[in-house]
Scaffold this motif. Sequence first.
Motif, PDB file in Angstrom:
ATOM      1  N   ASP A 139       0.839  -1.195   0.000  1.00 25.04           N
ATOM      2  CA  ASP A 139       0.000   0.000   0.000  1.00 25.04           C
ATOM      3  C   ASP A 139       0.879   1.252   0.000  1.00 25.04           C
ATOM      4  OD1 ASP A 139       0.471  -1.229   2.591  1.00 25.04           O
ATOM      5  OD2 ASP A 139      -0.614   0.435   3.484  1.00 25.04           O
ATOM      6  N   GLY A 140       0.340   2.372  -0.463  1.00 25.02           N
ATOM      7  CA  GLY A 140       1.106   3.597  -0.660  1.00 25.02           C
ATOM      8  C   GLY A 140       1.904   4.055   0.544  1.00 25.02           C
ATOM      9  N   ASP A 141       1.341   3.958   1.717  1.00 21.11           N
ATOM     10  CA  ASP A 141       2.020   4.298   2.964  1.00 21.11           C
ATOM     11  C   ASP A 141       2.014   3.010   3.772  1.00 21.11           C
ATOM     12  OD1 ASP A 141       3.154   5.612   5.090  1.00 21.11           O
ATOM     13  OD2 ASP A 141       1.333   6.651   5.682  1.00 21.11           O
ATOM     14  N   TRP A 187      -0.872  -8.920   8.996  1.00 19.57           N
ATOM     15  CA  TRP A 187      -1.016 -10.367   8.948  1.00 19.57           C
ATOM     16  C   TRP A 187       0.136 -10.943   8.135  1.00 19.57           C
ATOM     17  CZ3 TRP A 187      -1.520 -13.929   5.002  1.00 19.57           C
ATOM     18  CH2 TRP A 187      -1.943 -15.208   5.361  1.00 19.57           C
ATOM     19  N   ALA A 188       0.700 -12.040   8.599  1.00 18.44           N
ATOM     20  CA  ALA A 188       1.794 -12.703   7.868  1.00 18.44           C
ATOM     21  C   ALA A 188       1.579 -14.204   7.898  1.00 18.44           C
ATOM     22  CB  ALA A 188       3.143 -12.355   8.482  1.00 18.44           C
ATOM     23  N   ILE A 224      12.090 -20.289   2.792  1.00 20.36           N
ATOM     24  CA  ILE A 224      10.787 -20.218   3.433  1.00 20.36           C
ATOM     25  C   ILE A 224       9.937 -19.232   2.631  1.00 20.36           C
ATOM     26  CG2 ILE A 224      11.601 -20.841   5.726  1.00 20.36           C
ATOM     27  CD1 ILE A 224      11.401 -17.868   6.488  1.00 20.36           C
ATOM     28  N   SER A 225       8.684 -19.576   2.457  1.00 18.41           N
ATOM     29  CA  SER A 225       7.745 -18.683   1.783  1.00 18.41           C
ATOM     30  C   SER A 225       7.127 -17.778   2.831  1.00 18.41           C
ATOM     31  CB  SER A 225       6.634 -19.485   1.102  1.00 18.41           C
ATOM     32  OG  SER A 225       7.176 -20.291   0.100  1.00 18.41           O
ATOM     33  N   VAL A 226       7.116 -16.487   2.540  1.00 13.61           N
ATOM     34  CA  VAL A 226       6.535 -15.528   3.470  1.00 13.61           C
ATOM     35  C   VAL A 226       5.558 -14.632   2.716  1.00 13.61           C
ATOM     36  CG1 VAL A 226       8.513 -15.528   5.037  1.00 13.61           C
ATOM     37  CG2 VAL A 226       8.442 -13.893   3.168  1.00 13.61           C
ATOM     38  N   GLN A 227       4.555 -14.182   3.424  1.00 11.07           N
ATOM     39  CA  GLN A 227       3.590 -13.251   2.872  1.00 11.07           C
ATOM     40  C   GLN A 227       3.193 -12.284   3.969  1.00 11.07           C
ATOM     41  OE1 GLN A 227      -0.240 -14.899   1.703  1.00 11.07           O
ATOM     42  NE2 GLN A 227      -0.489 -13.321   0.146  1.00 11.07           N
ATOM     43  N   VAL A 228       3.048 -11.007   3.623  1.00  6.34           N
ATOM     44  CA  VAL A 228       2.579 -10.005   4.563  1.00  6.34           C
ATOM     45  C   VAL A 228       1.438  -9.240   3.903  1.00  6.34           C
ATOM     46  CG1 VAL A 228       4.300  -8.257   3.879  1.00  6.34           C
ATOM     47  CG2 VAL A 228       3.262  -8.152   6.149  1.00  6.34           C
ATOM     48  N   CYS A 229       0.377  -9.002   4.661  1.00  3.53           N
ATOM     49  CA  CYS A 229      -0.817  -8.308   4.162  1.00  3.53           C
ATOM     50  C   CYS A 229      -1.405  -7.441   5.276  1.00  3.53           C
ATOM     51  CB  CYS A 229      -1.908  -9.298   3.760  1.00  3.53           C
ATOM     52  SG  CYS A 229      -1.530 -10.396   2.411  1.00  3.53           S
ATOM     53  N   LEU A 230      -2.380  -6.646   4.886  1.00  3.96           N
ATOM     54  CA  LEU A 230      -3.225  -5.939   5.838  1.00  3.96           C
ATOM     55  C   LEU A 230      -4.600  -6.584   5.763  1.00  3.96           C
ATOM     56  CD1 LEU A 230      -2.133  -2.314   4.978  1.00  3.96           C
ATOM     57  CD2 LEU A 230      -1.548  -3.609   7.035  1.00  3.96           C
ATOM     58  N   VAL A 231      -5.196  -6.860   6.914  1.00  2.00           N
ATOM     59  CA  VAL A 231      -6.497  -7.512   6.947  1.00  2.00           C
ATOM     60  C   VAL A 231      -7.450  -6.742   7.853  1.00  2.00           C
ATOM     61  CG1 VAL A 231      -5.585  -9.817   6.466  1.00  2.00           C
ATOM     62  CG2 VAL A 231      -5.811  -9.078   8.825  1.00  2.00           C
ATOM     63  N   LYS A 232      -8.717  -6.834   7.504  1.00  2.00           N
ATOM     64  CA  LYS A 232      -9.785  -6.196   8.275  1.00  2.00           C
ATOM     65  C   LYS A 232     -10.975  -7.135   8.238  1.00  2.00           C
ATOM     66  CE  LYS A 232     -11.474  -1.530   8.498  1.00  2.00           C
ATOM     67  NZ  LYS A 232     -11.679  -0.297   7.746  1.00  2.00           N
ATOM     68  N   GLU A 233     -11.647  -7.259   9.352  1.00  2.00           N
ATOM     69  CA  GLU A 233     -12.800  -8.159   9.407  1.00  2.00           C
ATOM     70  C   GLU A 233     -13.808  -7.793   8.322  1.00  2.00           C
ATOM     71  OE1 GLU A 233     -16.141  -9.597  12.615  1.00  2.00           O
ATOM     72  OE2 GLU A 233     -14.256  -8.784  13.353  1.00  2.00           O
ATOM     73  N   ALA A 239     -11.547  -7.870   2.145  1.00  2.00           N
ATOM     74  CA  ALA A 239     -10.466  -8.614   1.486  1.00  2.00           C
ATOM     75  C   ALA A 239      -9.118  -8.079   1.971  1.00  2.00           C
ATOM     76  CB  ALA A 239     -10.577  -8.467  -0.027  1.00  2.00           C
ATOM     77  N   ALA A 240      -8.124  -8.955   2.018  1.00  2.00           N
ATOM     78  CA  ALA A 240      -6.768  -8.536   2.377  1.00  2.00           C
ATOM     79  C   ALA A 240      -6.278  -7.537   1.336  1.00  2.00           C
ATOM     80  CB  ALA A 240      -5.841  -9.746   2.435  1.00  2.00           C
ATOM     81  N   LYS A 241      -5.426  -6.611   1.753  1.00  2.00           N
ATOM     82  CA  LYS A 241      -4.885  -5.640   0.807  1.00  2.00           C
ATOM     83  C   LYS A 241      -3.400  -5.447   1.061  1.00  2.00           C
ATOM     84  CE  LYS A 241      -5.435  -1.196   3.135  1.00  2.00           C
ATOM     85  NZ  LYS A 241      -5.931   0.168   2.990  1.00  2.00           N
ATOM     86  N   GLY A 242      -2.720  -4.896   0.058  1.00  2.00           N
ATOM     87  CA  GLY A 242      -1.303  -4.572   0.185  1.00  2.00           C
ATOM     88  C   GLY A 242      -0.397  -5.780   0.316  1.00  2.00           C
ATOM     89  N   CYS A 243      -0.856  -6.944  -0.130  1.00  2.00           N
ATOM     90  CA  CYS A 243      -0.090  -8.178   0.075  1.00  2.00           C
ATOM     91  C   CYS A 243       1.203  -8.202  -0.729  1.00  2.00           C
ATOM     92  CB  CYS A 243      -0.925  -9.388  -0.317  1.00  2.00           C
ATOM     93  SG  CYS A 243      -2.371  -9.615   0.725  1.00  2.00           S
ATOM     94  N   ARG A 244       2.221  -8.768  -0.135  1.00  2.00           N
ATOM     95  CA  ARG A 244       3.508  -8.979  -0.794  1.00  2.00           C
ATOM     96  C   ARG A 244       4.024 -10.341  -0.370  1.00  2.00           C
ATOM     97  NH1 ARG A 244       7.295  -4.097  -0.778  1.00  2.00           N
ATOM     98  NH2 ARG A 244       6.257  -3.751  -2.745  1.00  2.00           N
ATOM     99  N   GLU A 245       4.635 -11.054  -1.318  1.00  2.00           N
ATOM    100  CA  GLU A 245       5.180 -12.388  -1.057  1.00  2.00           C
ATOM    101  C   GLU A 245       6.658 -12.420  -1.403  1.00  2.00           C
ATOM    102  OE1 GLU A 245       2.975 -15.556  -2.916  1.00  2.00           O
ATOM    103  OE2 GLU A 245       1.133 -14.385  -2.807  1.00  2.00           O
TER     104      GLU A 245
END
Length: 132
Positions: free
Chosen positions: A38-40, A67-68, A108-117, A120-126
């Motif tokens: 995400d931008g920031d 979230w990771a 190792i495979s890693v992923q980081v995202c932003l999540v909200k109840e 959908a997850a956003k800003g994900c990077r792997e």
Amino acid sequence: MRKTMVALLGVAMAVAFSVATAPAASAITWDYTMKTTDGDPGAILKFRAHEDVVELCDLEVDGYAAWAYIDDGGSHLYPLQIGGGHNNCRQVSEKKKGKYDLDEHRYISVQVCLVKENSAAKGCREAAWYND
């Protein structure tokens, strides 16, 4: 004399408060870091191969949690989540044994995202990071 003592006590309390609230210096040297897209960036994931230290931080107060997902391709995989913003972090390592003790000498495979109840997850990077 009494005014001087009260003034000195006030200064001492201010100094003690500023020392107590100062951020702790990080002694860890990270092998890998990755922020959300995400931008920031709202989250950062860090990894140090020695002792399999993983740290996930929620950087912003925006209603999203960091979230990771960590997967060593062997017998260890786990999710991490932390919310609250303000650089709020959660750290795990092999010292806790079990699911945090990643297999050595593999990617190792890693992923980081932003999540909200209910969103959908956003800003994900792997990425794939080598654990030596």
